[in-house]
Design a protein around this motif. Structure first.
Motif, PDB file in Angstrom:
ATOM      1  N   ASP A   2       0.799  -1.224   0.000  1.00 46.22           N
ATOM      2  CA  ASP A   2       0.000   0.000   0.000  1.00 46.22           C
ATOM      3  C   ASP A   2       0.831   1.273   0.000  1.00 46.22           C
ATOM      4  N   HIS A   3       2.070   1.212   0.447  1.00 50.31           N
ATOM      5  CA  HIS A   3       2.876   2.430   0.503  1.00 50.31           C
ATOM      6  C   HIS A   3       3.633   2.715  -0.795  1.00 50.31           C
ATOM      7  N   PHE A   4       3.554   1.836  -1.774  1.00 50.92           N
ATOM      8  CA  PHE A   4       4.320   2.016  -3.004  1.00 50.92           C
ATOM      9  C   PHE A   4       3.921   3.269  -3.787  1.00 50.92           C
ATOM     10  N   PRO A   5       2.625   3.627  -3.893  1.00 47.72           N
ATOM     11  CA  PRO A   5       2.293   4.873  -4.592  1.00 47.72           C
ATOM     12  C   PRO A   5       2.937   6.097  -3.935  1.00 47.72           C
ATOM     13  N   LEU A   6       3.072   6.091  -2.610  1.00 43.45           N
ATOM     14  CA  LEU A   6       3.757   7.190  -1.938  1.00 43.45           C
ATOM     15  C   LEU A   6       5.238   7.207  -2.305  1.00 43.45           C
ATOM     16  N   ALA A   7       5.861   6.043  -2.327  1.00 49.70           N
ATOM     17  CA  ALA A   7       7.279   5.956  -2.672  1.00 49.70           C
ATOM     18  C   ALA A   7       7.536   6.515  -4.068  1.00 49.70           C
ATOM     19  N   ARG A   8       6.639   6.228  -5.013  1.00 52.63           N
ATOM     20  CA  ARG A   8       6.815   6.750  -6.374  1.00 52.63           C
ATOM     21  C   ARG A   8       6.780   8.271  -6.411  1.00 52.63           C
ATOM     22  N   LYS A   9       6.137   8.896  -5.426  1.00 53.80           N
ATOM     23  CA  LYS A   9       6.106  10.352  -5.320  1.00 53.80           C
ATOM     24  C   LYS A   9       7.265  10.867  -4.470  1.00 53.80           C
ATOM     25  N   VAL A  11       7.928   9.855  -1.244  1.00 51.11           N
ATOM     26  CA  VAL A  11       7.631   9.844   0.186  1.00 51.11           C
ATOM     27  C   VAL A  11       8.071   8.515   0.805  1.00 51.11           C
ATOM     28  N   PRO A  12       9.085   8.550   1.680  1.00 52.99           N
ATOM     29  CA  PRO A  12       9.499   7.311   2.345  1.00 52.99           C
ATOM     30  C   PRO A  12       8.413   6.840   3.312  1.00 52.99           C
ATOM     31  N   ALA A  13       8.293   5.546   3.485  1.00 50.74           N
ATOM     32  CA  ALA A  13       7.321   4.979   4.419  1.00 50.74           C
ATOM     33  C   ALA A  13       7.921   3.745   5.061  1.00 50.74           C
ATOM     34  N   LEU A  14       7.448   3.441   6.228  1.00 55.28           N
ATOM     35  CA  LEU A  14       7.856   2.216   6.916  1.00 55.28           C
ATOM     36  C   LEU A  14       6.850   1.126   6.612  1.00 55.28           C
ATOM     37  N   PHE A  15       7.317  -0.087   6.492  1.00 51.03           N
ATOM     38  CA  PHE A  15       6.434  -1.219   6.212  1.00 51.03           C
ATOM     39  C   PHE A  15       6.786  -2.352   7.158  1.00 51.03           C
ATOM     40  N   ALA A  16       5.816  -2.749   7.943  1.00 50.56           N
ATOM     41  CA  ALA A  16       6.016  -3.865   8.866  1.00 50.56           C
ATOM     42  C   ALA A  16       5.415  -5.121   8.259  1.00 50.56           C
ATOM     43  N   ALA A  17       6.215  -6.137   8.086  1.00 53.75           N
ATOM     44  CA  ALA A  17       5.730  -7.370   7.469  1.00 53.75           C
ATOM     45  C   ALA A  17       4.991  -8.251   8.459  1.00 53.75           C
ATOM     46  N   ALA A  18       5.157  -8.037   9.741  1.00 54.23           N
ATOM     47  CA  ALA A  18       4.463  -8.780  10.806  1.00 54.23           C
ATOM     48  C   ALA A  18       4.582 -10.295  10.655  1.00 54.23           C
ATOM     49  N   GLY A  19       5.694 -10.747  10.152  1.00 54.48           N
ATOM     50  CA  GLY A  19       5.930 -12.185  10.094  1.00 54.48           C
ATOM     51  C   GLY A  19       5.453 -12.862   8.830  1.00 54.48           C
ATOM     52  N   GLN A  56       5.621  -1.351  17.931  1.00 50.38           N
ATOM     53  CA  GLN A  56       6.414  -0.544  18.861  1.00 50.38           C
ATOM     54  C   GLN A  56       7.533   0.186  18.121  1.00 50.38           C
ATOM     55  N   LEU A  57       8.219  -0.511  17.231  1.00 52.04           N
ATOM     56  CA  LEU A  57       9.292   0.105  16.456  1.00 52.04           C
ATOM     57  C   LEU A  57       8.750   1.227  15.570  1.00 52.04           C
ATOM     58  N   LEU A  58       7.640   0.970  14.878  1.00 54.69           N
ATOM     59  CA  LEU A  58       7.050   2.002  14.024  1.00 54.69           C
ATOM     60  C   LEU A  58       6.649   3.227  14.837  1.00 54.69           C
ATOM     61  N   TYR A  59       6.087   2.995  16.005  1.00 52.90           N
ATOM     62  CA  TYR A  59       5.721   4.106  16.884  1.00 52.90           C
ATOM     63  C   TYR A  59       6.961   4.915  17.267  1.00 52.90           C
ATOM     64  N   GLU A  60       8.014   4.247  17.691  1.00 49.11           N
ATOM     65  CA  GLU A  60       9.217   4.949  18.137  1.00 49.11           C
ATOM     66  C   GLU A  60       9.865   5.745  17.014  1.00 49.11           C
ATOM     67  N   VAL A  61       9.920   5.176  15.823  1.00 41.75           N
ATOM     68  CA  VAL A  61      10.496   5.911  14.685  1.00 41.75           C
ATOM     69  C   VAL A  61       9.626   7.114  14.347  1.00 41.75           C
ATOM     70  N   TRP A  71      14.143  15.143   8.193  1.00 42.58           N
ATOM     71  CA  TRP A  71      13.200  14.595   7.237  1.00 42.58           C
ATOM     72  C   TRP A  71      13.729  13.253   6.740  1.00 42.58           C
ATOM     73  N   PRO A  72      12.877  12.266   6.595  1.00 44.46           N
ATOM     74  CA  PRO A  72      13.328  10.984   6.034  1.00 44.46           C
ATOM     75  C   PRO A  72      13.878  11.198   4.619  1.00 44.46           C
ATOM     76  N   ALA A  73      14.831  10.389   4.246  1.00 44.05           N
ATOM     77  CA  ALA A  73      15.435  10.506   2.919  1.00 44.05           C
ATOM     78  C   ALA A  73      15.705   9.117   2.365  1.00 44.05           C
ATOM     79  N   TRP A  74      15.836   9.048   1.065  1.00 46.60           N
ATOM     80  CA  TRP A  74      16.205   7.799   0.409  1.00 46.60           C
ATOM     81  C   TRP A  74      17.718   7.681   0.397  1.00 46.60           C
TER      82      TRP A  74
END
Length: 92
Positions: A2-9, A11-19, A56-61, A71-74
């Protein structure tokens, strides 16, 4: 994802695979046979400790970014770096 359209613009995003990464037979079976299917339902035998650690990690970041002026960067040379750099003047 779901975050790939943002990346194409840019915008960095975090993605948790949750196992659900195919790291063991149960995960591979779930992804191959149930993920995004009518049988994709929670069952009581799921272990959610890894997902809780991801959240928890996503919250902390997110908290650290929200409380800073960074600002996040590539990484240099990443395919999305150019789009991110194009919006640099809009960020303060």
């Amino acid at each position: 994802s779901d975050h790939f359209p943002l990346a194409r613009k840019g915008v960095p995003a975090l993605f948790a695979a949750a196992g659900f990464t195919g790291h063991n037979e149960a995960s591979r079976d779930y992804v191959a046979n149930r993920y995004h299917q009518p049988t994709d339902e929670w069952t009581p035998d799921w272990k959610m400790d890894a997902a809780a650690a991801d959240v928890q990690l996503l919250y902390e970041v997110g908290r650290d970014l929200a409380n800073s002026r960074d600002w996040p960067a590539w990484k240099p040379g990443d395919e999305f770096e150019g789009a991110r750099n194009a919006s640099a003047s809009a960020r303060q």
